[in-house]
Write a protein that holds these residues in place. Structure first.
Motif, PDB file in Angstrom:
ATOM      1  N   ILE A  10      38.316   3.554  56.582  1.00  0.00           N
ATOM      2  CA  ILE A  10      38.797   4.314  57.742  1.00  0.00           C
ATOM      3  C   ILE A  10      40.013   3.630  58.350  1.00  0.00           C
ATOM      4  O   ILE A  10      40.996   4.290  58.724  1.00  0.00           O
ATOM      5  CB  ILE A  10      37.673   4.473  58.781  1.00  0.00           C
ATOM      6  CG1 ILE A  10      36.540   5.319  58.215  1.00  0.00           C
ATOM      7  CG2 ILE A  10      38.211   5.104  60.068  1.00  0.00           C
ATOM      8  CD1 ILE A  10      35.285   5.334  59.070  1.00  0.00           C
ATOM      9  N   ALA A  32      40.565  12.148  63.234  1.00  0.00           N
ATOM     10  CA  ALA A  32      39.361  11.646  63.898  1.00  0.00           C
ATOM     11  C   ALA A  32      38.486  12.797  64.398  1.00  0.00           C
ATOM     12  O   ALA A  32      37.252  12.736  64.320  1.00  0.00           O
ATOM     13  CB  ALA A  32      39.743  10.718  65.055  1.00  0.00           C
ATOM     14  N   TYR A  35      36.648  14.277  61.441  1.00  0.00           N
ATOM     15  CA  TYR A  35      35.609  13.346  60.984  1.00  0.00           C
ATOM     16  C   TYR A  35      34.377  13.432  61.894  1.00  0.00           C
ATOM     17  O   TYR A  35      33.240  13.582  61.415  1.00  0.00           O
ATOM     18  CB  TYR A  35      36.181  11.932  60.974  1.00  0.00           C
ATOM     19  CG  TYR A  35      35.211  10.843  60.567  1.00  0.00           C
ATOM     20  CD1 TYR A  35      35.164  10.392  59.257  1.00  0.00           C
ATOM     21  CD2 TYR A  35      34.372  10.243  61.501  1.00  0.00           C
ATOM     22  CE1 TYR A  35      34.286   9.376  58.879  1.00  0.00           C
ATOM     23  CE2 TYR A  35      33.485   9.242  61.136  1.00  0.00           C
ATOM     24  CZ  TYR A  35      33.451   8.803  59.830  1.00  0.00           C
ATOM     25  OH  TYR A  35      32.576   7.803  59.466  1.00  0.00           O
ATOM     26  N   LEU A  36      34.592  13.329  63.201  1.00  0.00           N
ATOM     27  CA  LEU A  36      33.469  13.340  64.135  1.00  0.00           C
ATOM     28  C   LEU A  36      32.876  14.737  64.265  1.00  0.00           C
ATOM     29  O   LEU A  36      31.658  14.895  64.423  1.00  0.00           O
ATOM     30  CB  LEU A  36      33.924  12.818  65.499  1.00  0.00           C
ATOM     31  CG  LEU A  36      34.337  11.337  65.514  1.00  0.00           C
ATOM     32  CD1 LEU A  36      34.983  10.974  66.848  1.00  0.00           C
ATOM     33  CD2 LEU A  36      33.135  10.431  65.250  1.00  0.00           C
ATOM     34  N   THR A  43      33.738  18.017  70.283  1.00  0.00           N
ATOM     35  CA  THR A  43      35.051  17.397  70.381  1.00  0.00           C
ATOM     36  C   THR A  43      35.943  18.147  71.363  1.00  0.00           C
ATOM     37  O   THR A  43      35.953  19.383  71.412  1.00  0.00           O
ATOM     38  CB  THR A  43      35.746  17.340  69.011  1.00  0.00           C
ATOM     39  OG1 THR A  43      35.930  18.674  68.518  1.00  0.00           O
ATOM     40  CG2 THR A  43      34.924  16.528  68.014  1.00  0.00           C
ATOM     41  N   MET A 114      34.131   4.736  64.421  1.00  0.00           N
ATOM     42  CA  MET A 114      33.955   5.903  63.552  1.00  0.00           C
ATOM     43  C   MET A 114      32.973   5.603  62.422  1.00  0.00           C
ATOM     44  O   MET A 114      32.198   6.479  62.012  1.00  0.00           O
ATOM     45  CB  MET A 114      35.302   6.343  63.001  1.00  0.00           C
ATOM     46  CG  MET A 114      36.239   6.905  64.073  1.00  0.00           C
ATOM     47  SD  MET A 114      37.902   7.287  63.454  1.00  0.00           S
ATOM     48  CE  MET A 114      37.541   8.594  62.275  1.00  0.00           C
ATOM     49  N   ALA A 117      29.444   6.102  63.527  1.00  0.00           N
ATOM     50  CA  ALA A 117      29.119   7.426  64.042  1.00  0.00           C
ATOM     51  C   ALA A 117      28.080   8.160  63.186  1.00  0.00           C
ATOM     52  O   ALA A 117      27.156   8.775  63.746  1.00  0.00           O
ATOM     53  CB  ALA A 117      30.390   8.260  64.185  1.00  0.00           C
ATOM     54  N   PHE A 131      33.154   9.043  72.199  1.00  0.00           N
ATOM     55  CA  PHE A 131      34.277   8.389  71.527  1.00  0.00           C
ATOM     56  C   PHE A 131      35.551   8.845  72.237  1.00  0.00           C
ATOM     57  O   PHE A 131      35.832  10.052  72.300  1.00  0.00           O
ATOM     58  CB  PHE A 131      34.323   8.764  70.048  1.00  0.00           C
ATOM     59  CG  PHE A 131      33.071   8.433  69.295  1.00  0.00           C
ATOM     60  CD1 PHE A 131      32.970   7.254  68.567  1.00  0.00           C
ATOM     61  CD2 PHE A 131      31.976   9.293  69.317  1.00  0.00           C
ATOM     62  CE1 PHE A 131      31.809   6.938  67.878  1.00  0.00           C
ATOM     63  CE2 PHE A 131      30.812   8.988  68.631  1.00  0.00           C
ATOM     64  CZ  PHE A 131      30.730   7.803  67.911  1.00  0.00           C
TER      65      PHE A 131
END
Length: 386
Positions: A10, A32, A35-36, A43, A114, A117, A131
């Motif tokens: 990452i 990011a 990814y999350l 988000t 990350m 996570a 985050f």
């Protein structure tokens, strides 16, 4: 694959985004957020007024107040005029050290956050894990200032913030404020053979800087007796003076970039009031006696509050328990932590790498430091699932 290897991969991706503060960070934020988001995080991508910068605030766990924030800034300082041994935007590993711009300041912490996570996405959290990845910390904490306003608008109220600036995993419970300014001087150009017929913007800028240096000395006597900072007083520093076009032309324009790191709010007001009075009472009257259009204007680039050490600090207790630290320190460099504290959170600064490596060529973070950070972040489990 081990978490440290995930973190490495990452981090390689993050470093490849050249998020110098003067440029956009949107690609990193999108990376990011994707990814999350794929892990089920809620988000929020918060675009700034320019449309070229954004913050990311993502949440795993329940939609309740009292969550824990893992915070890092996405921007990095420039690499121009630095002698790097390799491409600064390509991760290079040698002897357990990971090299690249932003590796310690502070994409290493973002990468570690990350990497853990998925571990938390697979659990039933009773307390939210947030985050927070911001823009433009290096040029006045602009992203974090927008973030706290957006959190208030969204009625999101975390209670703890861990800001992962490079501290070698030491707990930092206090730091000075950071105030950055650009003061611009408008004079009146003319031929250098008749200097009294013009207004020399560079000369007035030099007088302004000299007054700042006098105030810098006066601040030493104002240091609080119990100050834990090194140096214990508020500092003033001039970073750049730019003006003039040729040897034989009276310069009509000049600018001074300067900063102040106040120990107390009273010191900030002391410097601002004294320098503003000097401009109003001495410099401007002298300039305008020659040209009515002469002017001095100060732009506030950023005035970021310091992180105040407090007796009751949940963030300090949590990180001390996770790291085994017996105490907490203060530092002279600034972070976004004071903004989180002012928003009502308890906050500490603790992250992998050394500030001694930040902003330098061949910036690095060690695998050992990243592993220590991962150990801390994994230890949050009992705080989030109890």
């Amino acid at each position: 694959m081990a978490l440290i290897d995930d973190t490495h991969d990452i981090l390689a991706d993050l470093i490849a985004f050249p998020t110098v503060s003067s440029d956009s960070n949107l690609e990193l934020i999108a990376y990011a957020a994707d990814y999350l988001g794929e892990l089920g995080a809620r988000t929020h991508v918060m675009i700034d007024h320019t449309g070229h910068k954004a913050n990311l605030f993502a949440t795993l766990g329940p939609e309740v107040d009292g969550g824990i924030v893992l915070s890092g800034h996405s921007d990095v300082v420039p690499v121009e005029d630095q002698d790097w041994s390799s491409d600064p935007f390509r991760l290079r590993e040698a002897d357990g050290l990971l090299y690249g711009r932003g590796s310690c300041d502070m994409k290493g912490f973002i990468a570690a956050s990350m990497a853990v996570a998925p571990r938390y996405a697979a659990q039933k959290l009773t307390r939210p894990l947030h985050f927070s990845f911001t823009f433009d910390e290096e040029v006045g904490c602009l992203g974090a200032r927008q973030l706290v306003d957006d959190l208030a608008r969204l009625e999101l109220r975390p209670s703890v913030a861990i800001i992962g600036e490079p501290t070698e995993m030491r707990i930092i419970e206090g730091h000075k404020g950071c105030c950055e300014y650009t003061t611009r001087f408008t004079g009146f150009e003319g031929h250098a053979s008749a200097p009294d017929a013009g207004v020399n913007a560079v000369e007035y800028a030099v007088r302004y800087v000299a007054r700042l240096m006098e105030l810098r000395e006066a601040l030493k006597a104002r240091a609080p007796a119990a100050s834990r900072f090194d140096p214990p007083w508020t500092t003033v520093q001039v970073g750049r003076l730019t003006g003039g076009v040729a040897h034989n032309v009276i310069p009509g324009h000049c600018s001074v970039d300067w900063e102040m790191r106040p120990v107390t709010e009273a010191d900030r007001l002391f410097v601002r009031s004294r320098i503003e009075a000097y401009v109003a009472d001495e410099l401007l009257p002298a300039m305008r006696a020659v040209s009515a259009d002469a002017d001095i204007v100060t732009e506030v680039i950023g005035e970021v509050a310091g992180l105040e050490p407090v007796d009751d600090n949940e963030a300090r207790r949590i990180v001390a328990e996770l790291t085994g630290a017996n105490g907490a320190d203060v530092v002279a460099f600034g972070t976004e932590a004071g903004l989180f504290q002012a928003f009502g959170m308890s906050a500490v600064v603790c992250g992998p790498g050394s500030i001694a490596q930040a902003h330098k060529p061949d910036e690095f973070v060690s695998r050992d430091q990243l592993q220590s950070c991962l150990d801390m972040l994994c230890g949050l489990e009992r705080k989030l699932t109890a």
